[in-house]
Design an enzyme around this catalytic site. Structure first.
Site, PDB file in Angstrom:
ATOM      1  CG  HIS A 211     103.972 -76.931  12.144  1.00  0.00           C
ATOM      2  ND1 HIS A 211     105.164 -76.848  11.463  1.00  0.00           N
ATOM      3  CD2 HIS A 211     103.547 -78.203  12.010  1.00  0.00           C
ATOM      4  CE1 HIS A 211     105.435 -78.034  10.925  1.00  0.00           C
ATOM      5  NE2 HIS A 211     104.472 -78.871  11.244  1.00  0.00           N
TER       6      HIS A 211
ATOM      7  CD  GLU B 186     104.603 -81.958  14.249  1.00  0.00           C
ATOM      8  OE1 GLU B 186     104.059 -82.830  13.547  1.00  0.00           O
ATOM      9  OE2 GLU B 186     104.681 -80.770  13.901  1.00  0.00           O
TER      10      GLU B 186
ATOM     11  N   GLY C 127     109.353 -84.395   7.599  1.00  0.00           N
ATOM     12  CA  GLY C 127     109.563 -84.492   6.156  1.00  0.00           C
ATOM     13  C   GLY C 127     110.886 -85.113   5.750  1.00  0.00           C
TER      14      GLY C 127
ATOM     15  N   GLY D  89     102.069 -84.998   8.350  1.00  0.00           N
ATOM     16  CA  GLY D  89     102.157 -84.051   7.248  1.00  0.00           C
ATOM     17  C   GLY D  89     101.986 -84.748   5.909  1.00  0.00           C
ATOM     18  N   GLY D  90     103.110 -85.088   5.277  1.00  0.00           N
ATOM     19  CA  GLY D  90     103.104 -85.625   3.919  1.00  0.00           C
ATOM     20  C   GLY D  90     102.152 -86.790   3.709  1.00  0.00           C
TER      21      GLY D  90
ATOM     22  CG  ASN E 130     100.008 -79.433   8.910  1.00  0.00           C
ATOM     23  OD1 ASN E 130      99.410 -78.679   8.130  1.00  0.00           O
ATOM     24  ND2 ASN E 130     101.139 -79.096   9.513  1.00  0.00           N
ATOM     25  CD1 TRP E 131      96.175 -82.703   4.222  1.00  0.00           C
ATOM     26  CD2 TRP E 131      94.924 -81.693   2.657  1.00  0.00           C
ATOM     27  NE1 TRP E 131      95.279 -83.623   3.739  1.00  0.00           N
ATOM     28  CE2 TRP E 131      94.490 -83.033   2.777  1.00  0.00           C
ATOM     29  CE3 TRP E 131      94.274 -80.864   1.744  1.00  0.00           C
ATOM     30  CZ2 TRP E 131      93.455 -83.567   2.011  1.00  0.00           C
ATOM     31  CZ3 TRP E 131      93.232 -81.388   0.983  1.00  0.00           C
ATOM     32  CH2 TRP E 131      92.833 -82.732   1.111  1.00  0.00           C
ATOM     33  CE  LYS E 132     103.876 -80.113   7.405  1.00  0.00           C
ATOM     34  NZ  LYS E 132     105.279 -80.484   7.592  1.00  0.00           N
TER      35      LYS E 132
ATOM     36  CB  SER F 188     109.182 -89.102   9.185  1.00  0.00           C
ATOM     37  OG  SER F 188     109.879 -88.055   8.506  1.00  0.00           O
TER      38      SER F 188
ATOM     39  CD  GLU G 254     106.634 -77.177   8.035  1.00  0.00           C
ATOM     40  OE1 GLU G 254     105.497 -76.854   7.647  1.00  0.00           O
ATOM     41  OE2 GLU G 254     107.099 -78.330   7.913  1.00  0.00           O
TER      42      GLU G 254
HETATM   43  P1  PGA Z   1     105.676 -84.992   8.038  1.00  0.00           P
HETATM   44  O1  PGA Z   1     105.226 -83.618   8.749  1.00  0.00           O
HETATM   45  O2  PGA Z   1     104.668 -86.051   8.480  1.00  0.00           O
HETATM   46  O3  PGA Z   1     105.585 -84.708   6.580  1.00  0.00           O
HETATM   47  O4  PGA Z   1     107.041 -85.314   8.519  1.00  0.00           O
HETATM   48  C1  PGA Z   1     104.782 -83.621  10.071  1.00  0.00           C
HETATM   49  C2  PGA Z   1     104.382 -82.228  10.478  1.00  0.00           C
HETATM   50  O5  PGA Z   1     105.055 -81.256  10.118  1.00  0.00           O
HETATM   51  O6  PGA Z   1     103.363 -82.082  11.191  1.00  0.00           O
END
Ligand code: PGA
Length: 240
Positions: free
Chosen positions: A90, A157, A163, A223-224, A10-12, A202, A92
């Site tokens: 998600h 998650e 993150g 994510g990251g 997920n590049w966000k 993470s 967020e």
């Molecule tokens: P992260 O994000 O791997 O950067 O912790 C995961 C996500 O939000 O899907």
């Protein structure tokens, strides 16, 4: 049942055309698991042209097919741009855009109706985890977010793990995934056993193998560490 693993990135709100080389490198790498990248909407069409056989996805979708929804993207639009899948729910978006379980359910239904695969996210806050209510809370969140037809994957998650570099214990992941599997089977019968349960929060090359060894972990939402091939491919390799 051992399901084929899915490692989805997920590049966000990251990524410009110059970053598509990372996607192409990821798409070219050999993988025995399924691999996907969920991109900003602006990159989906270019990514699907750059890597035509690779699973490119969106990060959100509107529940309506079309209409007066400024700034939003429909399932048909995602598909038209070349997306095969989308994330819904998600944390967020649940937090910043105040999306409810009912909103997430409607988005998932719209995406499935359009023929997109769906990764539906659930997860608890740190306060809920510390109060000992994580399994009950996330189970209820899943029950209220699931559409009538099976989604492709559910991503567990924990919000406090996203993150932050912190992850739950393997026992806590196992307990949560077992509970979510039960909810999926209750909702969909036998088909609920085939919905992949991803862990997200993470995930890195250094912890992926341990996480993938947990029962009922059928992949990861990353994510990251999905932004570069150097960080993402070790996670794919751990799933192979
Ligand atoms: P992260 O994000 O791997 O950067 O912790 C995961 C996500 O939000 O899907």
């Amino acid at each position: 049942m051992a399901l084929k693993k899915l490692v989805a990135g997920n590049w966000k709100m990251n990524g410009l055309a110059a970053d598509l080389g990372q996607l192409v490198e990821i798409a070219r790498a050999p993988a025995e698991c399924d691999v996907a990248l969920c991109l900003p909407a602006t990159l989906i069409e270019r990514a699907s042209r750059a890597a035509p056989n690779f699973a490119v996805g969106g990060q959100d979708v509107h529940a309506s097919a079309s209409g007066a929804h400024t700034g939003c993207v429909s399932a048909a639009m995602l598909q038209d741009a070349g997306a095969r899948l989308t994330i819904v729910g998600h944390s967020e978006r649940r937090e910043a855009q105040h999306e409810s379980d009912a909103d997430v359910r409607a988005k998932a239904s719209a995406a499935l109706d359009a023929g997109l695969e769906v990764i539906l996210c659930v997860g608890e806050s740190l306060a809920v985890r510390e109060a000992g209510a994580a399994v009950a809370t996330v189970s209820a969140q899943l029950d209220a977010s699931l559409p009538d037809r099976p989604v492709t994957a559910v991503a567990y998650e924990p919000i406090w793990a996203i993150g932050t570099g912190r992850i739950p214990t393997m026992d806590d992941i196992a307990a949560m995934h077992a509970a979510l599997r039960e909810r999926l089977v209750a909702a969909y019968g036998e088909a609920g056993g085939a919905v992949r349960l991803l862990y997200g929060g993470s995930v890195k090359g250094s912890n992926a193998a341990e996480i993938f060894a947990v029962p009922d972990v059928d992949g990861a939402l990353v994510g990251g560490a999905s932004l570069t091939a150097a960080d993402f491919l070790p996670i794919v390799a751990a799933a192979n």
